[in-house]
Design a protein around this motif. Structure first.
Motif: not given
Length: 102
Positions: A1-29
């Motif tokens: 499941m992508r991070l964008q999908d997780l965010v949409r589950e919480v609030d369908p109107n929200e989106q992650l900026e691409e930089d934020v998604e990259d940082v979160l993925l790097q932290m998880a890695d």
């Protein structure tokens, strides 16, 4: 499941900026990599040739204060409260009395 999908589950109107998604993925890695490395060291310390769940659990509990229920044992892990000794209570009482004087 992508991070964008997780965010949409919480609030369908929200989106992650691409930089934020990259940082979160790097932290998880980084987290997964450091956890696996530590578990490998624990297995090596046990002179084992395979990493077991208990190696991961020990690292996560000791270094991150995390317990993942349902893996390796059916033991229920109660929340650990820090024990307050009688001597500590007496020191706190003395400090409060001293502060009231000034």
């Amino acid at each position: 499941m992508r991070l964008q999908d997780l965010v949409r589950e919480v609030d369908p109107n929200e989106q992650l900026e691409e930089d934020v998604e990259d940082v979160l993925l790097q932290m998880a890695d980084d987290f997964v990599e450091s956890t696996v490395s530590a578990a490998c060291l624990l297995a090596k310390h046990r002179k084992a040739t395979t990493v077991e769940v208990k190696d991961l659990q020990l690292h996560l509990e000791r270094n991150w204060n995390m317990w993942i229920p349902g893996f390796g044992t059916d033991e229920l892990r109660p929340y650990k409260r820090s024990s307050v000794t009688e001597a500590h209570k007496q020191r706190l009482t003395l400090i409060r009395k001293t502060l009231k004087k000034y």
